[in-house]
Scaffold this active site. Structure first.
Site, PDB file in Angstrom:
ATOM      1  CB  THR A  85      49.255 -64.280  29.438  1.00  0.00           C
ATOM      2  OG1 THR A  85      49.844 -64.268  28.124  1.00  0.00           O
ATOM      3  CG2 THR A  85      50.301 -63.885  30.464  1.00  0.00           C
TER       4      THR A  85
ATOM      5  N   GLY B  25      56.398 -62.768  27.441  1.00  0.00           N
ATOM      6  CA  GLY B  25      56.634 -61.319  27.396  1.00  0.00           C
ATOM      7  C   GLY B  25      55.574 -60.563  28.173  1.00  0.00           C
ATOM      8  CE  LYS B  26      49.260 -60.871  25.560  1.00  0.00           C
ATOM      9  NZ  LYS B  26      47.875 -61.399  25.522  1.00  0.00           N
TER      10      LYS B  26
ATOM     11  CG  ASP C  75      42.716 -60.460  22.440  1.00  0.00           C
ATOM     12  OD1 ASP C  75      43.462 -61.460  22.367  1.00  0.00           O
ATOM     13  OD2 ASP C  75      42.164 -59.956  21.450  1.00  0.00           O
ATOM     14  CB  SER C  76      47.369 -56.939  23.595  1.00  0.00           C
ATOM     15  OG  SER C  76      48.085 -58.122  23.873  1.00  0.00           O
TER      16      SER C  76
ATOM     17  CE1 TYR D  56      53.448 -58.161  14.013  1.00  0.00           C
ATOM     18  CE2 TYR D  56      52.342 -58.630  16.108  1.00  0.00           C
ATOM     19  CZ  TYR D  56      52.501 -58.870  14.758  1.00  0.00           C
ATOM     20  OH  TYR D  56      51.741 -59.821  14.132  1.00  0.00           O
TER      21      TYR D  56
ATOM     22  NE  ARG E 189      50.253 -56.876  27.924  1.00  0.00           N
ATOM     23  CZ  ARG E 189      50.892 -56.782  26.755  1.00  0.00           C
ATOM     24  NH1 ARG E 189      52.094 -56.255  26.680  1.00  0.00           N
ATOM     25  NH2 ARG E 189      50.318 -57.222  25.650  1.00  0.00           N
TER      26      ARG E 189
HETATM   27  P1  ITT Z   1      47.779 -65.149  25.512  1.00  0.00           P
HETATM   28  O1  ITT Z   1      46.511 -65.174  24.682  1.00  0.00           O
HETATM   29  O2  ITT Z   1      48.083 -66.469  26.153  1.00  0.00           O
HETATM   30  O3  ITT Z   1      47.802 -64.018  26.490  1.00  0.00           O
HETATM   31  P2  ITT Z   1      49.042 -64.298  23.028  1.00  0.00           P
HETATM   32  O4  ITT Z   1      50.449 -63.875  22.708  1.00  0.00           O
HETATM   33  O5  ITT Z   1      48.402 -65.283  22.092  1.00  0.00           O
HETATM   34  O6  ITT Z   1      49.049 -64.878  24.532  1.00  0.00           O
HETATM   35  P3  ITT Z   1      47.141 -62.317  22.197  1.00  0.00           P
HETATM   36  O7  ITT Z   1      46.191 -63.275  21.585  1.00  0.00           O
HETATM   37  O8  ITT Z   1      46.594 -61.174  22.996  1.00  0.00           O
HETATM   38  O9  ITT Z   1      48.153 -63.042  23.195  1.00  0.00           O
HETATM   39  O10 ITT Z   1      48.076 -61.779  21.039  1.00  0.00           O
HETATM   40  C1  ITT Z   1      48.823 -60.664  21.240  1.00  0.00           C
HETATM   41  C2  ITT Z   1      49.868 -60.546  20.152  1.00  0.00           C
HETATM   42  O11 ITT Z   1      50.012 -59.158  19.800  1.00  0.00           O
HETATM   43  C3  ITT Z   1      51.229 -60.976  20.700  1.00  0.00           C
HETATM   44  O12 ITT Z   1      51.471 -62.337  20.453  1.00  0.00           O
HETATM   45  C4  ITT Z   1      52.172 -60.045  19.961  1.00  0.00           C
HETATM   46  O13 ITT Z   1      52.439 -60.559  18.686  1.00  0.00           O
HETATM   47  C5  ITT Z   1      51.334 -58.779  19.824  1.00  0.00           C
HETATM   48  N1  ITT Z   1      51.558 -57.898  20.990  1.00  0.00           N
HETATM   49  C6  ITT Z   1      50.689 -57.665  22.028  1.00  0.00           C
HETATM   50  N2  ITT Z   1      51.244 -56.849  22.939  1.00  0.00           N
HETATM   51  C7  ITT Z   1      52.476 -56.574  22.478  1.00  0.00           C
HETATM   52  C8  ITT Z   1      53.539 -55.818  22.975  1.00  0.00           C
HETATM   53  O14 ITT Z   1      53.482 -55.212  24.159  1.00  0.00           O
HETATM   54  N3  ITT Z   1      54.650 -55.729  22.235  1.00  0.00           N
HETATM   55  C9  ITT Z   1      54.743 -56.359  21.063  1.00  0.00           C
HETATM   56  N4  ITT Z   1      53.810 -57.124  20.523  1.00  0.00           N
HETATM   57  C10 ITT Z   1      52.669 -57.229  21.225  1.00  0.00           C
END
Ligand code: ITT
Length: 205
Positions: free
Chosen positions: A7, A11-12, A69-70, A152, A179
């Site tokens: 990723t 944060g993740k 993906d989240s 968020y 997660r």
């Molecule tokens: P990677 O694809 O590189 O992992 P990304 O941030 O683009 O990074 P995603 O496409 O899965 O990942 O988008 C997830 C978005 O959803 C993330 O950028 C946040 O805005 C939101 N999100 C996901 N998990 C979250 C969490 O635990 N707390 C707050 N917002 C979250």
């Protein structure tokens, strides 16, 4: 064993580091191995996008790879931003929060329900892949609260905690979060891998 946590979201990454810490695995990241990969998230579901990321990164890294993906599904917006959570406004978390609060400005508390969703995918260099989904239910607050987490979190009220996601400690967030739940479902598979892959060639960092 090494696991590649695929990723670009810091944060993740922090959360995976804590969630995997007791397993005794070495965690590698895209920055750590200097891997820059642009994966187009063209899937229509969290599952499809998690698989796209996991497959692309495992092919590049060659070691067991975890991707997710989240996003945040808001019922009053028909599930948006959902899989578009990182892309529908931007580029900062503040931009995304502002857009969501603007869309919901006339929506009363009783109709502000939603959930965080995470689909985590563990992919192996032999092509095997396993996914798990975790969710946490809540409501969208009228204004940010708390300073923890990322994305968020400050506007997501976690029903079972009685506070915003950003008001939880990192350990509490991992216990309740989408997660944390997805990863706990994958743990038996990760533990099994420790046996299967324990002494395979390692990437040097
Ligand atoms: P990677 O694809 O590189 O992992 P990304 O941030 O683009 O990074 P995603 O496409 O899965 O990942 O988008 C997830 C978005 O959803 C993330 O950028 C946040 O805005 C939101 N999100 C996901 N998990 C979250 C969490 O635990 N707390 C707050 N917002 C979250």
């Amino acid at each position: 064993m090494q696991i590649f946590v695929a990723t670009r979201n810091p944060g993740k990454r922090r959360e995976y580091q804590a969630l995997l810490s007791d397993l005794g695995v070495e965690i590698l990241t895209p920055e750590g191995i200097n891997l820059q990969l642009e994966v187009e998230e063209v899937g229509k579901t969290f599952e499809e996008n998690a698989l796209l990321k996991a497959h692309a990164y495992v092919a590049a890294a060659g070691i067991p790879t975890l991707a997710d993906d989240s996003g945040l599904e808001v019922d009053a917006l028909g599930g948006l931003p959902g899989i578009l959570s990182s892309r529908w406004a931007g580029p900062t978390d503040a931009d995304r929060i502002r857009k969501l609060l603007t869309h919901l400005k006339d929506v009363p508390w009783s109709r502000r329900s939603g959930r965080f969703v995470c689909v985590a995918a563990l992919a192996l260099p032999n092509g095997e892949v396993v996914t798990a989904r975790g969710t946490v239910e809540g409501r969208i607050l009228f204004a940010p609260r708390g300073t923890g987490g990322f994305g968020y979190d400050p506007i997501f009220y976690v029903t079972e905690a009685g506070c915003s996601m950003a008001e939880l400690s990192p350990a509490e967030k991992n216990r309740l979060s989408h997660r944390g739940r997805a990863l706990r479902a994958l743990r038996p598979r990760i533990k099994a891998l420790l046996d299967e892959w324990g002494d395979t060639p390692r990437l040097s960092t």
